[in-house]
Design an enzyme around this catalytic site. Structure first.
Site, PDB file in Angstrom:
ATOM      1  N   THR A 195      48.255  42.878  31.785  1.00  0.00           N
ATOM      2  CA  THR A 195      49.143  43.875  32.384  1.00  0.00           C
ATOM      3  C   THR A 195      49.841  44.633  31.273  1.00  0.00           C
ATOM      4  O   THR A 195      50.030  44.095  30.195  1.00  0.00           O
ATOM      5  CB  THR A 195      50.226  43.153  33.224  1.00  0.00           C
ATOM      6  OG1 THR A 195      49.600  42.346  34.194  1.00  0.00           O
ATOM      7  CG2 THR A 195      51.155  44.134  33.906  1.00  0.00           C
ATOM      8  N   ARG A 223      42.372  40.726  46.335  1.00  0.00           N
ATOM      9  CA  ARG A 223      43.424  39.956  45.662  1.00  0.00           C
ATOM     10  C   ARG A 223      44.473  40.884  45.060  1.00  0.00           C
ATOM     11  O   ARG A 223      44.169  41.906  44.473  1.00  0.00           O
ATOM     12  CB  ARG A 223      42.809  39.091  44.553  1.00  0.00           C
ATOM     13  CG  ARG A 223      43.832  38.225  43.784  1.00  0.00           C
ATOM     14  CD  ARG A 223      44.295  38.892  42.499  1.00  0.00           C
ATOM     15  NE  ARG A 223      45.163  38.015  41.684  1.00  0.00           N
ATOM     16  CZ  ARG A 223      45.780  38.373  40.584  1.00  0.00           C
ATOM     17  NH1 ARG A 223      45.648  39.613  40.143  1.00  0.00           N
ATOM     18  NH2 ARG A 223      46.531  37.515  39.913  1.00  0.00           N
ATOM     19  N   VAL A 224      45.755  40.512  45.220  1.00  0.00           N
ATOM     20  CA  VAL A 224      46.874  41.244  44.632  1.00  0.00           C
ATOM     21  C   VAL A 224      47.705  40.265  43.816  1.00  0.00           C
ATOM     22  O   VAL A 224      48.002  39.159  44.283  1.00  0.00           O
ATOM     23  CB  VAL A 224      47.752  41.893  45.724  1.00  0.00           C
ATOM     24  CG1 VAL A 224      49.007  42.516  45.107  1.00  0.00           C
ATOM     25  CG2 VAL A 224      46.960  42.946  46.486  1.00  0.00           C
ATOM     26  N   GLY A 225      48.069  40.654  42.612  1.00  0.00           N
ATOM     27  CA  GLY A 225      48.870  39.789  41.753  1.00  0.00           C
ATOM     28  C   GLY A 225      50.351  40.083  41.848  1.00  0.00           C
ATOM     29  O   GLY A 225      50.843  40.597  42.857  1.00  0.00           O
ATOM     30  N   ASP A 226      51.058  39.785  40.772  1.00  0.00           N
ATOM     31  CA  ASP A 226      52.510  39.961  40.768  1.00  0.00           C
ATOM     32  C   ASP A 226      52.958  41.362  40.388  1.00  0.00           C
ATOM     33  O   ASP A 226      54.085  41.760  40.706  1.00  0.00           O
ATOM     34  CB  ASP A 226      53.146  38.966  39.796  1.00  0.00           C
ATOM     35  CG  ASP A 226      52.748  39.267  38.351  1.00  0.00           C
ATOM     36  OD1 ASP A 226      51.535  39.282  38.078  1.00  0.00           O
ATOM     37  OD2 ASP A 226      53.630  39.470  37.502  1.00  0.00           O
ATOM     38  N   THR A 246      53.849  39.084  32.734  1.00  0.00           N
ATOM     39  CA  THR A 246      52.420  39.238  32.501  1.00  0.00           C
ATOM     40  C   THR A 246      51.778  37.859  32.576  1.00  0.00           C
ATOM     41  O   THR A 246      52.461  36.844  32.500  1.00  0.00           O
ATOM     42  CB  THR A 246      52.137  39.886  31.125  1.00  0.00           C
ATOM     43  OG1 THR A 246      50.741  40.132  30.993  1.00  0.00           O
ATOM     44  CG2 THR A 246      52.585  38.993  29.982  1.00  0.00           C
ATOM     45  N   GLY A 249      49.376  36.050  37.730  1.00  0.00           N
ATOM     46  CA  GLY A 249      50.359  36.552  38.679  1.00  0.00           C
ATOM     47  C   GLY A 249      50.751  35.588  39.777  1.00  0.00           C
ATOM     48  O   GLY A 249      51.898  35.586  40.233  1.00  0.00           O
TER      49      GLY A 249
END
Length: 336
Positions: A195, A223-226, A246, A249
């Site tokens: 990131t 998928r979605v991270g932080d 970073t 996530g």
């Protein structure tokens, strides 16, 4: 004059002189306090403007500082700094050229937050390079905080963003090579889960932050991270400071990491102490698998003090302050 009247007159004169002297001293004291307060404000603004970002992104921090030195605000700075990396096809973790999911689709997540606590984000965005700028449009031009997928893309087009193919030849080749064995495992400090997160303080002392990523390479589609989650990948409170995260996530989301860091600073901890405690929350959880993944935080407080900390070695930070644009190796937890 009778003795009684003389004593009364003398007493009143003496009282007047005393009050006058007191008022003069009071005025001088007030002026002195005001001068000291002014000196403190000037001292607090020393070292500003300031830009700090995750990993080795000197060109991005230089771009952000260029905006600040030209009179731009912190929000403009973090957007422009992140945009530079989104357009950098050699950076396979952000924007155009990002490594795709296991189906070969490049999907982007981003968020942005201003000095007033306003925020915007986009998740699972396809075919639009500058996710961070679209996140700003969500913040400024809609009543919402987050737009996802096709809805985010259509909103981008309505705002004049030009759709384009984000899968470059280099990233396509890397994906095709991965498909031979199709093993899925985050690798510590290898850029398959990276990131760019950036924080800036402008000359007025106002803080803003942004975060943008193409997420885990070869992730399950959707998928979605932080990174686009306000409070996890990014959080800013202009009275206190800001933080970005970073790494993996999922682990950041589980502890609402960036919000945690800012709240720890609110309690009086320095940015460094706050980052260290937030990492501690991850590694000290029961049955934590921390030896197999990386998480790193960077933070800044209202005074312009910075901090960074990660689970493992080799997490680095880029900081531009007092005319020096430098890469700094972060301290870390796992020294065994």
């Amino acid at each position: 004059m009778k003795r009684r009247k003389f004593i009364k007159a003398a007493s009143l004169t003496s009282m007047g002189l005393t009050l006058g002297s007191t008022m003069v001293n009071c005025d001088e004291s007030t002026t002195e306090i005001a001068a000291l307060q002014k000196e403190k404000v000037i001292a607090d603004l020393k070292g500003l403007p300031l830009v700090i970002a995750t990993w080795h992104v000197k060109e991005a921090t230089a771009k952000a500082m260029e905006v600040l030195q030209a009179g731009g605000n912190s929000l403009d700075a973090v957007e422009q700094g992140c945009k530079l990396e989104e357009a950098n096809e050699k950076n396979q973790t952000v924007g155009k050229g990002g490594l795709p999911d296991r189906d070969g689709n490049v999907t982007l997540d981003a968020s942005i937050m201003d000095k007033h606590g306003n925020c915007g984000s986009v998740v699972y965005l396809q075919n639009i390079t500058h996710a961070v700028s679209l996140a700003r449009k969500v913040m400024e031009d809609t009543p919402h905080v987050m737009l996802a997928g096709e809805g985010a893309k259509q909103f981008a087009i309505s705002k004049g963003f030009q759709p384009e193919e984000l899968l470059t030849e280099a990233s396509k080749k890397a994906w095709e090579k991965w498909k031979i064995e199709a093993k899925y495992k985050p690798i510590i400090n290898i850029e398959n889960h990276d990131t760019i997160g950036m924080l800036a303080i402008d000359k007025n002392g106002d803080i803003a932050g942004a975060c943008t990523s193409s997420g885990l390479a070869y992730k399950i589609g959707g998928r979605v991270g932080d990174s686009p989650i306000i409070g996890s990948g990014l959080f800013v409170d202009n009275e206190i400071g800001g933080c970005v995260a970073t790494g993996l996530g999922e682990e950041v989301v589980k502890t609402v990491g960036s919000f945690l860091v800012v709240e720890l600073m609110r309690q009086g901890k320095s940015p460094q102490q706050a980052c260290e405690e937030a990492i501690g929350r991850i590694v000290k959880k029961p049955n934590s698998n921390y030896k197999n993944f990386q998480v790193g935080y960077i933070a800044v407080n209202k005074k312009g003090e910075t901090g960074s900390y990660s689970i493992h070695q080799w997490f680095s930070v880029t900081k531009f302050q007092d005319g020096i644009n430098e890469q700094i190796q972060s301290d870390y937890y796992n020294k065994t």
